[in-house]
Write a protein that holds these residues in place. Sequence first.
Motif, PDB file in Angstrom:
ATOM      1  N   LYS A   1      40.016  45.870  40.543  1.00 16.33           N
ATOM      2  CA  LYS A   1      38.097  45.754  40.767  1.00 16.33           C
ATOM      3  C   LYS A   1      37.958  44.782  40.571  1.00 16.33           C
ATOM      4  CE  LYS A   1      33.887  47.295  39.411  1.00 16.33           C
ATOM      5  NZ  LYS A   1      32.614  47.015  38.244  1.00 16.33           N
ATOM      6  N   ALA A   2      37.248  43.912  41.852  1.00 14.21           N
ATOM      7  CA  ALA A   2      36.697  42.969  42.466  1.00 14.21           C
ATOM      8  C   ALA A   2      35.826  42.526  41.283  1.00 14.21           C
ATOM      9  CB  ALA A   2      37.138  42.405  44.107  1.00 14.21           C
ATOM     10  N   PRO A   3      35.131  41.502  40.584  1.00 12.52           N
ATOM     11  CA  PRO A   3      33.996  40.991  40.630  1.00 12.52           C
ATOM     12  C   PRO A   3      33.260  40.389  41.104  1.00 12.52           C
ATOM     13  CG  PRO A   3      35.803  39.122  40.806  1.00 12.52           C
ATOM     14  CD  PRO A   3      36.363  40.214  40.820  1.00 12.52           C
ATOM     15  N   THR A   4      31.831  40.593  41.005  1.00 13.71           N
ATOM     16  CA  THR A   4      30.796  40.519  42.148  1.00 13.71           C
ATOM     17  C   THR A   4      30.147  39.150  41.943  1.00 13.71           C
ATOM     18  OG1 THR A   4      29.240  42.539  41.741  1.00 13.71           O
ATOM     19  CG2 THR A   4      31.075  43.291  43.126  1.00 13.71           C
ATOM     20  N   GLU A   7      28.494  41.102  38.436  1.00 15.91           N
ATOM     21  CA  GLU A   7      29.396  42.133  37.809  1.00 15.91           C
ATOM     22  C   GLU A   7      30.767  41.397  37.613  1.00 15.91           C
ATOM     23  OE1 GLU A   7      28.706  46.005  39.629  1.00 15.91           O
ATOM     24  OE2 GLU A   7      26.979  46.536  38.879  1.00 15.91           O
ATOM     25  N   GLY A   9      34.645  42.000  37.142  1.00 12.81           N
ATOM     26  CA  GLY A   9      35.968  42.899  37.699  1.00 12.81           C
ATOM     27  C   GLY A   9      36.290  42.825  36.654  1.00 12.81           C
ATOM     28  N   TRP A  10      38.061  43.253  36.658  1.00 11.10           N
ATOM     29  CA  TRP A  10      39.404  43.830  36.278  1.00 11.10           C
ATOM     30  C   TRP A  10      40.168  43.898  36.713  1.00 11.10           C
ATOM     31  CZ3 TRP A  10      39.446  44.023  30.998  1.00 11.10           C
ATOM     32  CH2 TRP A  10      37.609  44.453  30.833  1.00 11.10           C
ATOM     33  N   ASN A  11      41.788  42.809  35.957  1.00 11.38           N
ATOM     34  CA  ASN A  11      42.951  43.302  37.105  1.00 11.38           C
ATOM     35  C   ASN A  11      43.544  44.361  36.503  1.00 11.38           C
ATOM     36  OD1 ASN A  11      42.981  41.700  38.807  1.00 11.38           O
ATOM     37  ND2 ASN A  11      43.434  39.908  38.486  1.00 11.38           N
ATOM     38  N   GLY A  23      44.363  45.351  30.714  1.00 16.37           N
ATOM     39  CA  GLY A  23      43.673  44.954  32.500  1.00 16.37           C
ATOM     40  C   GLY A  23      43.279  42.924  31.710  1.00 16.37           C
ATOM     41  N   GLU A  25      39.667  40.993  32.465  1.00 18.95           N
ATOM     42  CA  GLU A  25      38.490  40.979  32.639  1.00 18.95           C
ATOM     43  C   GLU A  25      38.521  39.285  33.702  1.00 18.95           C
ATOM     44  OE1 GLU A  25      34.893  41.920  30.365  1.00 18.95           O
ATOM     45  OE2 GLU A  25      34.961  39.852  30.765  1.00 18.95           O
ATOM     46  N   CYS A  57      26.686  37.808  49.073  1.00 20.29           N
ATOM     47  CA  CYS A  57      26.533  39.697  48.393  1.00 20.29           C
ATOM     48  C   CYS A  57      24.872  39.499  49.418  1.00 20.29           C
ATOM     49  CB  CYS A  57      25.572  39.580  47.296  1.00 20.29           C
ATOM     50  SG  CYS A  57      24.041  39.020  46.540  1.00 20.29           S
TER      51      CYS A  57
END
Length: 238
Positions: A1-4, A7, A9-11, A23, A25, A57
């Motif tokens: 999940k890519a960070p915004t 918010e 994100g996670w690898n 994971g 962060e 954004c």
Amino acid sequence: KAPTCTEVGWNAYQCSYCGIRYGEELPALGHDVAEPVVITEPTATKDGVGTGHCSRCDQDVEVVISRIFIDTKPGKFYSEALDYCYANGIINGMSENTFGPDHELNRGQLVTMLHRLAGSPAVEGESPFTDVHAGAYYADAVIWANRNGIVMGYDDGTFRPDEVITREQIVTMLHRYVVMLEKDNGARDDLSAFTDLDMLHSYALEPMQWAVANGVVNGMSETVLGPRGYATRAQTVT
């Protein structure tokens, strides 16, 4: 999940030896506003607020505008005083974005602060002290302070601008400055609550009595005055 922008994100990974998945962060990116419109100006110790369009954004957002000195915080004992002193040109930072609140202050720096507080009046002539040379940042301030009875120097003809200043030297210079302005209100504390008065030099007795009576300085504790202790930059602006 890519960070915004807002918010995290996670690898996700899987160990090739044991098969366990884990994971990492990734911090939120934060908004990227090139030139925010300032709503609240930042101060030396307090962040400001701005608005603008985020290139990440594609939203109109509110952003924090960093305070001038990133090594300070609002709500500290020195915050209001530092904001005032910086805004009025009385003191600058150690660098463009650091103040060094816990760094000790030297004699040249305090005299420079008083000179600026007085409006940086022009001076002519040379310093009477052998270690104050023309062109030094404190040179004019030392000449001005000496001519107005704020500093006397040492018996060997030096001023010692780079020497760390003590609490009793600070209150002595401050008191002499107030006397120069003819604003000494005559209030004095007898200092009898302090058990280390034997450490106070005679030249600093009346200035310290004035300083404690007027709340310019407090003791290190209820019974310790600490006249020969060094003062930090944060303490001095306060």
